[in-house]
Enzyme design. Structure first.
Site, mmCIF file in Angstrom:
data_model
loop_
_atom_site.group_PDB
_atom_site.id
_atom_site.type_symbol
_atom_site.label_atom_id
_atom_site.label_comp_id
_atom_site.label_asym_id
_atom_site.label_seq_id
_atom_site.Cartn_x
_atom_site.Cartn_y
_atom_site.Cartn_z
ATOM 1 N N ARG A 27 1.826 -41.691 31.485
ATOM 2 C CA ARG A 27 1.817 -40.606 30.502
ATOM 3 C C ARG A 27 3.134 -40.496 29.737
ATOM 4 N NH1 ARG A 27 -2.456 -37.218 31.829
ATOM 5 N NH2 ARG A 27 -1.576 -35.606 30.514
ATOM 6 N N TRP A 79 7.541 -38.066 27.932
ATOM 7 C CA TRP A 79 7.398 -38.755 26.653
ATOM 8 C C TRP A 79 7.983 -37.783 25.633
ATOM 9 C CZ3 TRP A 79 5.294 -38.084 21.821
ATOM 10 C CH2 TRP A 79 5.198 -39.237 21.031
ATOM 11 N N ASN A 105 4.302 -30.092 30.036
ATOM 12 C CA ASN A 105 3.693 -31.094 29.172
ATOM 13 C C ASN A 105 3.126 -30.338 27.972
ATOM 14 O OD1 ASN A 105 2.140 -33.188 28.027
ATOM 15 N ND2 ASN A 105 0.383 -32.643 29.313
ATOM 16 N N GLU A 488 -8.018 -53.881 15.694
ATOM 17 C CA GLU A 488 -7.672 -53.755 17.107
ATOM 18 C C GLU A 488 -6.718 -54.879 17.546
ATOM 19 O OE1 GLU A 488 -7.666 -51.578 19.194
ATOM 20 O OE2 GLU A 488 -7.552 -52.549 21.132
ATOM 21 N N LYS A 492 -2.970 -54.289 18.982
ATOM 22 C CA LYS A 492 -2.515 -54.815 20.277
ATOM 23 C C LYS A 492 -1.181 -55.535 20.093
ATOM 24 C CE LYS A 492 -4.327 -52.999 22.506
ATOM 25 N NZ LYS A 492 -5.363 -52.055 22.374
HETATM 26 C C1 AGP Z 1 -4.399 -48.250 22.692
HETATM 27 O O1 AGP Z 1 -3.879 -49.494 22.987
HETATM 28 C C2 AGP Z 1 -3.437 -47.236 22.384
HETATM 29 N N1 AGP Z 1 -2.501 -47.076 23.438
HETATM 30 C C3 AGP Z 1 -3.919 -45.962 21.740
HETATM 31 O O2 AGP Z 1 -4.203 -46.301 20.428
HETATM 32 C C4 AGP Z 1 -5.139 -45.223 22.332
HETATM 33 O O3 AGP Z 1 -6.296 -45.964 22.147
HETATM 34 C C5 AGP Z 1 -5.257 -43.859 21.647
HETATM 35 O O4 AGP Z 1 -4.128 -43.103 21.946
HETATM 36 C C6 AGP Z 1 -6.502 -43.106 22.023
HETATM 37 O O5 AGP Z 1 -6.520 -42.788 23.370
HETATM 38 P P1 AGP Z 1 -7.806 -42.181 24.048
HETATM 39 O O6 AGP Z 1 -8.853 -43.226 24.001
HETATM 40 O O7 AGP Z 1 -7.382 -41.860 25.449
HETATM 41 O O8 AGP Z 1 -8.194 -40.979 23.274
#
Ligand code: AGP
Length: 615
Positions: A27, A79, A105, A488, A492
């Site tokens: 997280r 974060w 958080n 996508e 990545k």
């Molecule tokens: C994916 O590689 C990312 N880390 C990020 O884009 C992620 O898909 C996005 O934050 C959405 O997350 P969620 O599916 O938990 O809502």
């Protein structure tokens, strides 16, 4: 984002808290810290460090004796939102006299105003964070009752948050509260945990309470009490978590990301499960709509962020083609602030693997208020998304630890394919024979990907990637279902290797992005077999004419592509509309190999967090 944990019980809690934080590290990992309540010395033992949990353990080394005793404590993995990544901004934050400690958080949106008011009263702040207003405010309102002080503070703060507070004068007590951010309570034998997510304590207890927004969770040595904002008790019985323990183990792989790439066949199999009959009949229990109502859905709206958004884009082709229902797909952070025209008769699908993404939850809420039927497509059974939606469509990918989503992405597309097939059958847009054939193809997919992952193909991807580790820009092009794959694949690469990428529909290339190309520029072209293959080949010619080096992603057995591309990454053969599930796999591996080639930590890329619980 950020992981929080608290413990009250009979056991020394240092190890429980740090281990819990290790399970929450996905997280956020900018900094971490804990405050253990040292009742004998009437103060908190505070340890914080910049960096990951291993740094926090190192920082704790010198204080082993002091940390061995306390049985009440709170911890945090950060974060950063407000305030840079520094030791001063690491949680927990304390009141000026050190009597109150808080981890949070979320975001306190009116913190600037609160901070100024407190400063006018003489409070000195030690950090730049929004969180720090909380310990100061609680201290200000504290008159011997932590619960009362927290209630007074809740009346003043705005935003979305989950926090845990502790006071030195109440050594066996924690008070926690959530408002639009996750908080779960683990009820053990004579001990209680509060945390952002279940993995923080699943190794210790499986009996869980899920508090609602604005409920105060009061944890004492003899158990938990839940109160509403007026202080009245609310009955919340624990339920037993039935899922697997889902501990974060790499199982022999170097990284979670690689392990999760290899878990895709299982994730796809489990997502299909018993939902798909050999005759193409699909059963989606939990979606919350009777078949006749589902058959009458007029429009589908998909809202999501990041990789989940890309899964939605891939799903659009499936639903529109198989079920003939118009589909819109929108980034949730934009959808939530537009004039929402969804309404009764519309199906809104919020895709979120974590079930916690703030923008996706907000977009789902907006649509629900308009009377649309909202379904959460998620990988987390007890997440906020499942609680906020009218129905649930679960992927069964298992816990995903790598920040770069892989197996949840392909499982999301599979879930959308199942929905598309169901809708298509109910609306007679697919014939019985057609449904049977598609069912067979869907069932074949996991095995095909498994065979691919066990073949020499991944090693071949590594060989190709080795040529490009030093490149500082990649263009991704594709058409039709290749477009979401480009988005996508490019995401990545940028998120784990920090290399700038641009992803475009190939037909749009001549309207601008082609200007980016130069002699030797790497262009990844997603070119699976299908009705636009020849068009994509023309686009390949155009970029090669400008000196670009083409890495094509193509269907196994295609005899033509090798003559057009400099390198080919093969993907298993599948019907064209399902190509997003197969063609993304080599691109996940390609991004992985480039990042590894650069010596980067693929599981914890800089600046990112697995769940984005702030907007
Ligand atoms: C994916 O590689 C990312 N880390 C990020 O884009 C992620 O898909 C996005 O934050 C959405 O997350 P969620 O599916 O938990 O809502």
């Amino acid at each position: 984002m950020c992981g929080i944990i608290g413990y009250v019980g009979g056991r020394p809690c240092y190890e429980l808290i740090v281990r819990g934080l290790e399970h929450l590290e996905y997280r956020g990992y900018d900094s971490a810290g804990f405050a253990l309540l040292d009742a004998e010395r009437d103060r908190f033992s505070l340890v914080r460090s910049v960096g990951k949990l291993e740094d926090l353990r190192r920082a704790s080394n010198g204080s082993a004796e002091r940390l061995a005793g306390p049985t009440t404590g709170i911890g945090h993995t950060r974060w950063a939102t407000h305030g840079r990544v520094t030791l001063e901004n690491a949680h927990p934050h304390l009141s000026g006299d050190g009597e109150v400690a808080v981890v949070m958080n979320g975001i306190i949106e009116n913190y600037v105003d609160l901070r100024h008011r407190l400063q006018d009263e003489g409070v000195v702040f030690a950090s730049e964070t929004d969180t720090e207003v909380l310990p100061h405010l609680i201290r200000k309102h504290y008159a011997g009752d932590l619960v009362a002080a927290v209630r007074a503070v809740l009346a003043q703060i705005e935003g979305h948050y989950a926090f845990v507070a502790s006071h030195v004068s109440e050594p066996n007590r924690l008070v926690a509260v959530r408002h639009e951010c996750p908080l779960v309570v683990g009820v053990g034998t004579e001990e209680t945990f509060v945390a952002s997510a279940l993995p923080a304590f699943l190794g210790e207890t499986r009996d869980v309470i899920y508090p609602d927004n604005d409920e105060l969770v009061v944890v004492d040595a003899d158990g938990v009490t839940v109160l509403d904002l007026s202080g009245e008790p609310v009955v919340r019985e624990p339920s037993t978590w039935e899922g697997s323990e889902e501990t974060a183990e790499k199982g022999g792989y170097d990284t979670f990301m690689l392990k999760e790439i290899h878990e895709q066949p299982a994730a796809l199999w489990d997502t299909i499960g018993s939902r798909l009959g050999a005759d193409g009949t699909v059963t989606l229990d939990g979606i919350g709509l009777e078949d006749p109502t589902l058959a009458r859905v007029e429009r589908v709206h998909i809202v999501a962020c990041g990789t989940s958004f890309h899964a939605g884009l891939a799903g659009r082709y499936l639903i529109e083609d198989w079920a003939r229902i118009p589909v819109s797909v929108e980034v949730a952070s934009e959808y939530r602030y537009r004039t929402c025209l969804a309404g009764p008769g519309d199906l809104v699908i919020g895709i979120t693997q974590s079930g916690e993404t703030a923008d996706t939850l907000a977009a789902m809420r907006v649509a629900r208020e308009r009377g649309a039927h909202v379904v959460a497509l998620t990988n987390q059974t007890e997440s906020q998304a499942t609680r906020d939606a009218d129905g649930v469509l679960l992927t069964r990918a298992g816990l995903e630890i790598g920040v770069a989503a892989t197996k949840t992405h392909t499982a999301q597309i599979m879930a959308l394919a199942l929905l598309a097939l169901k809708l298509g059958r109910m609306r007679w847009a697919i014939t019985e024979a057609g449904a049977r054939e598609l069912a067979e193809e869907l069932r074949r997919l996991p095995d095909a990907i498994e065979a691919y992952l066990e073949s020499p193909a991944p090693a071949a991807v590594a060989d190709v990637a080795a040529h490009f580790v030093e490149r500082d820009f990649f263009l991704y092009l594709g058409r039709h279902v290749g477009v979401p794959v480009c988005y996508e694949g490019a995401l990545k690469l940028k998120e784990i290797s920090y290399v700038p990428t641009e992803a475009y529909p190939a037909g749009e290339m001549k309207h601008g992005p082609i200007a980016l190309l130069d002699e030797g520029s790497p262009v990844v072209v997603v070119a699976p077999d299908g009705h636009v293959f020849d068009k994509v080949v023309s686009n390949i010619q155009e970029v090669r004419a400008r000196g670009a080096r083409v890495i094509a992603v193509a269907t196994e057995g295609n005899g033509e592509i090798a003559s057009h591309a400099d390198h080919v990454l093969w993907a298993p053969r599948t019907p064209a509309l399902l190509a997003p599930i197969t063609t993304i796999v080599p691109l996940q591996l390609f991004a992985y190999e480039i990042a590894k080639g650069k010596g980067l930590n693929v599981d914890k890329p800089r600046n990112l967090a697995k769940t984005v619980t702030v907007e």
